[in-house]
Design a protein around this motif. Sequence first.
Motif, PDB file in Angstrom:
ATOM      1  N   LYS A  12       0.840  -1.197   0.000  1.00  0.00           N
ATOM      2  CA  LYS A  12       0.000   0.000   0.000  1.00  0.00           C
ATOM      3  C   LYS A  12       0.876   1.248   0.000  1.00  0.00           C
ATOM      4  CE  LYS A  12      -3.725   2.441   2.381  1.00  0.00           C
ATOM      5  NZ  LYS A  12      -3.481   3.579   1.545  1.00  0.00           N
ATOM      6  N   THR A  13       1.974   1.222   0.739  1.00  0.00           N
ATOM      7  CA  THR A  13       2.899   2.364   0.790  1.00  0.00           C
ATOM      8  C   THR A  13       3.460   2.660  -0.595  1.00  0.00           C
ATOM      9  OG1 THR A  13       3.485   1.806   3.069  1.00  0.00           O
ATOM     10  CG2 THR A  13       5.017   3.233   1.870  1.00  0.00           C
ATOM     11  N   GLU A  14       3.809   1.602  -1.332  1.00  0.00           N
ATOM     12  CA  GLU A  14       4.337   1.802  -2.689  1.00  0.00           C
ATOM     13  C   GLU A  14       3.266   2.376  -3.610  1.00  0.00           C
ATOM     14  OE1 GLU A  14       7.737  -1.509  -3.422  1.00  0.00           O
ATOM     15  OE2 GLU A  14       5.774  -2.285  -2.767  1.00  0.00           O
ATOM     16  N   TYR A  15       2.036   1.863  -3.501  1.00  0.00           N
ATOM     17  CA  TYR A  15       0.949   2.401  -4.324  1.00  0.00           C
ATOM     18  C   TYR A  15       0.693   3.869  -3.998  1.00  0.00           C
ATOM     19  CZ  TYR A  15      -0.290  -1.899  -6.693  1.00  0.00           C
ATOM     20  OH  TYR A  15      -0.261  -2.990  -7.509  1.00  0.00           O
ATOM     21  N   ASP A  16       0.745   4.219  -2.721  1.00  0.00           N
ATOM     22  CA  ASP A  16       0.552   5.614  -2.325  1.00  0.00           C
ATOM     23  C   ASP A  16       1.639   6.499  -2.936  1.00  0.00           C
ATOM     24  OD1 ASP A  16      -1.670   4.862  -0.873  1.00  0.00           O
ATOM     25  OD2 ASP A  16      -0.649   4.914   1.076  1.00  0.00           O
ATOM     26  N   LYS A  17       2.864   6.030  -2.921  1.00  0.00           N
ATOM     27  CA  LYS A  17       3.994   6.777  -3.510  1.00  0.00           C
ATOM     28  C   LYS A  17       3.803   6.933  -5.013  1.00  0.00           C
ATOM     29  CE  LYS A  17       8.916   6.328  -4.361  1.00  0.00           C
ATOM     30  NZ  LYS A  17      10.025   5.387  -4.369  1.00  0.00           N
ATOM     31  N   PHE A  18       3.433   5.860  -5.706  1.00  0.00           N
ATOM     32  CA  PHE A  18       3.199   5.916  -7.156  1.00  0.00           C
ATOM     33  C   PHE A  18       2.071   6.896  -7.470  1.00  0.00           C
ATOM     34  CE2 PHE A  18       4.381   1.113  -7.337  1.00  0.00           C
ATOM     35  CZ  PHE A  18       5.729   1.407  -7.224  1.00  0.00           C
ATOM     36  N   PHE A  19       1.009   6.837  -6.667  1.00  0.00           N
ATOM     37  CA  PHE A  19      -0.158   7.697  -6.867  1.00  0.00           C
ATOM     38  C   PHE A  19       0.218   9.166  -6.753  1.00  0.00           C
ATOM     39  CE2 PHE A  19      -4.005   9.875  -5.322  1.00  0.00           C
ATOM     40  CZ  PHE A  19      -4.901   9.536  -6.321  1.00  0.00           C
ATOM     41  N   LEU A  20       1.016   9.515  -5.766  1.00  0.00           N
ATOM     42  CA  LEU A  20       1.420  10.908  -5.558  1.00  0.00           C
ATOM     43  C   LEU A  20       2.221  11.459  -6.727  1.00  0.00           C
ATOM     44  CD1 LEU A  20       2.338  10.901  -1.759  1.00  0.00           C
ATOM     45  CD2 LEU A  20       0.351  11.965  -2.864  1.00  0.00           C
ATOM     46  N   ARG A  41      -4.329  -1.390 -10.640  1.00  0.00           N
ATOM     47  CA  ARG A  41      -3.898  -1.650 -12.019  1.00  0.00           C
ATOM     48  C   ARG A  41      -3.586  -0.349 -12.754  1.00  0.00           C
ATOM     49  NH1 ARG A  41      -7.500  -6.298 -11.503  1.00  0.00           N
ATOM     50  NH2 ARG A  41      -9.298  -4.969 -11.858  1.00  0.00           N
ATOM     51  N   SER A  42      -4.414   0.668 -12.570  1.00  0.00           N
ATOM     52  CA  SER A  42      -4.182   1.949 -13.245  1.00  0.00           C
ATOM     53  C   SER A  42      -2.949   2.658 -12.709  1.00  0.00           C
ATOM     54  CB  SER A  42      -5.403   2.856 -13.103  1.00  0.00           C
ATOM     55  OG  SER A  42      -6.462   2.329 -13.854  1.00  0.00           O
ATOM     56  N   ILE A  43      -2.791   2.655 -11.410  1.00  0.00           N
ATOM     57  CA  ILE A  43      -1.610   3.277 -10.800  1.00  0.00           C
ATOM     58  C   ILE A  43      -0.343   2.569 -11.259  1.00  0.00           C
ATOM     59  CG2 ILE A  43      -0.393   3.658  -8.610  1.00  0.00           C
ATOM     60  CD1 ILE A  43      -3.221   4.054  -7.333  1.00  0.00           C
ATOM     61  N   LEU A  44      -0.365   1.252 -11.225  1.00  0.00           N
ATOM     62  CA  LEU A  44       0.810   0.479 -11.623  1.00  0.00           C
ATOM     63  C   LEU A  44       1.126   0.672 -13.107  1.00  0.00           C
ATOM     64  CD1 LEU A  44       2.922  -1.386 -10.383  1.00  0.00           C
ATOM     65  CD2 LEU A  44       1.445  -3.317 -10.978  1.00  0.00           C
ATOM     66  N   GLY A  45       0.097   0.735 -13.943  1.00  0.00           N
ATOM     67  CA  GLY A  45       0.309   0.972 -15.368  1.00  0.00           C
ATOM     68  C   GLY A  45       0.971   2.310 -15.628  1.00  0.00           C
ATOM     69  N   ASP A  46       0.506   3.351 -14.947  1.00  0.00           N
ATOM     70  CA  ASP A  46       1.091   4.682 -15.078  1.00  0.00           C
ATOM     71  C   ASP A  46       2.556   4.669 -14.638  1.00  0.00           C
ATOM     72  OD1 ASP A  46       0.193   7.802 -15.277  1.00  0.00           O
ATOM     73  OD2 ASP A  46       1.687   7.515 -13.695  1.00  0.00           O
ATOM     74  N   MET A  47       2.825   4.074 -13.479  1.00  0.00           N
ATOM     75  CA  MET A  47       4.195   4.022 -12.964  1.00  0.00           C
ATOM     76  C   MET A  47       5.106   3.241 -13.900  1.00  0.00           C
ATOM     77  SD  MET A  47       6.629   1.868 -11.402  1.00  0.00           S
ATOM     78  CE  MET A  47       5.634   0.463 -10.986  1.00  0.00           C
ATOM     79  N   LEU A  48       4.612   2.112 -14.380  1.00  0.00           N
ATOM     80  CA  LEU A  48       5.397   1.249 -15.252  1.00  0.00           C
ATOM     81  C   LEU A  48       5.747   1.977 -16.557  1.00  0.00           C
ATOM     82  CD1 LEU A  48       6.616  -1.539 -15.677  1.00  0.00           C
ATOM     83  CD2 LEU A  48       4.356  -2.347 -16.373  1.00  0.00           C
ATOM     84  N   ALA A  49       4.774   2.622 -17.169  1.00  0.00           N
ATOM     85  CA  ALA A  49       5.034   3.366 -18.410  1.00  0.00           C
ATOM     86  C   ALA A  49       6.031   4.489 -18.164  1.00  0.00           C
ATOM     87  CB  ALA A  49       3.728   3.920 -18.972  1.00  0.00           C
ATOM     88  N   ARG A  50       5.830   5.225 -17.088  1.00  0.00           N
ATOM     89  CA  ARG A  50       6.733   6.337 -16.749  1.00  0.00           C
ATOM     90  C   ARG A  50       8.176   5.843 -16.574  1.00  0.00           C
ATOM     91  NH1 ARG A  50       4.634  10.739 -15.194  1.00  0.00           N
ATOM     92  NH2 ARG A  50       2.742   9.757 -14.423  1.00  0.00           N
TER      93      ARG A  50
END
Length: 190
Positions: A12-20, A41-50
């Motif tokens: 959850k901490t990693e998802y929060d960081k990616f989201f920010l 899935r959306s947060i991870l997709g954004d982070m992965l592409a970035r």
Amino acid sequence: MYRLLNVNDFSKTEYDKFFLAMAEDKKEKISRFRFEEDKKRSILGDMLAREMIAKQCNVSPDSVVFKTNENGKPYAEGFDIHFNISHSGDYVICAVSESEIGVDIEKIKEVKDGLTEYICTEEEKNYIASSKDKEEKQRRFFEIWTAKEAYFKFLGTGLGDLKSINSLDEEFKMHLKTFSHENYIISIYK
């Protein structure tokens, strides 16, 4: 180049960081999602592409800004690189390329009656039906489905007439890479 990640491999901490790190409009959109898994899935997709674009272009991930074209296809503003994201079940995949690219991932599952008629050409229907094994028929259906979805994502036009494309055509297959991972089928069209 592509990368596949499992949504369950992050805290959850990693998802929060990616989201920010995401753009405000994307954060607002994701905040409206009803289900937590869709948000992940959306947060991870954004982070992965970035991260993949940053690595390919030798820049920091926070310098990658996403915009969408007139058809709604995302692109990295100011970079001459193309990417595409797909997710299904527990997985998110991102593919990047110097030319247009489309990717799709689908979990193999029971196929609703009539879906094959709606999606497949006669040759594709015969290919599916030629197997006597139920699981193999499902796998073949999702090979066809992901190939077509990846193709339309490559075009950036949204889903068109699915029966207008024969995924078994040799010329079509020259641009296609299809493979499996666990109980998923992945297609990349380039």
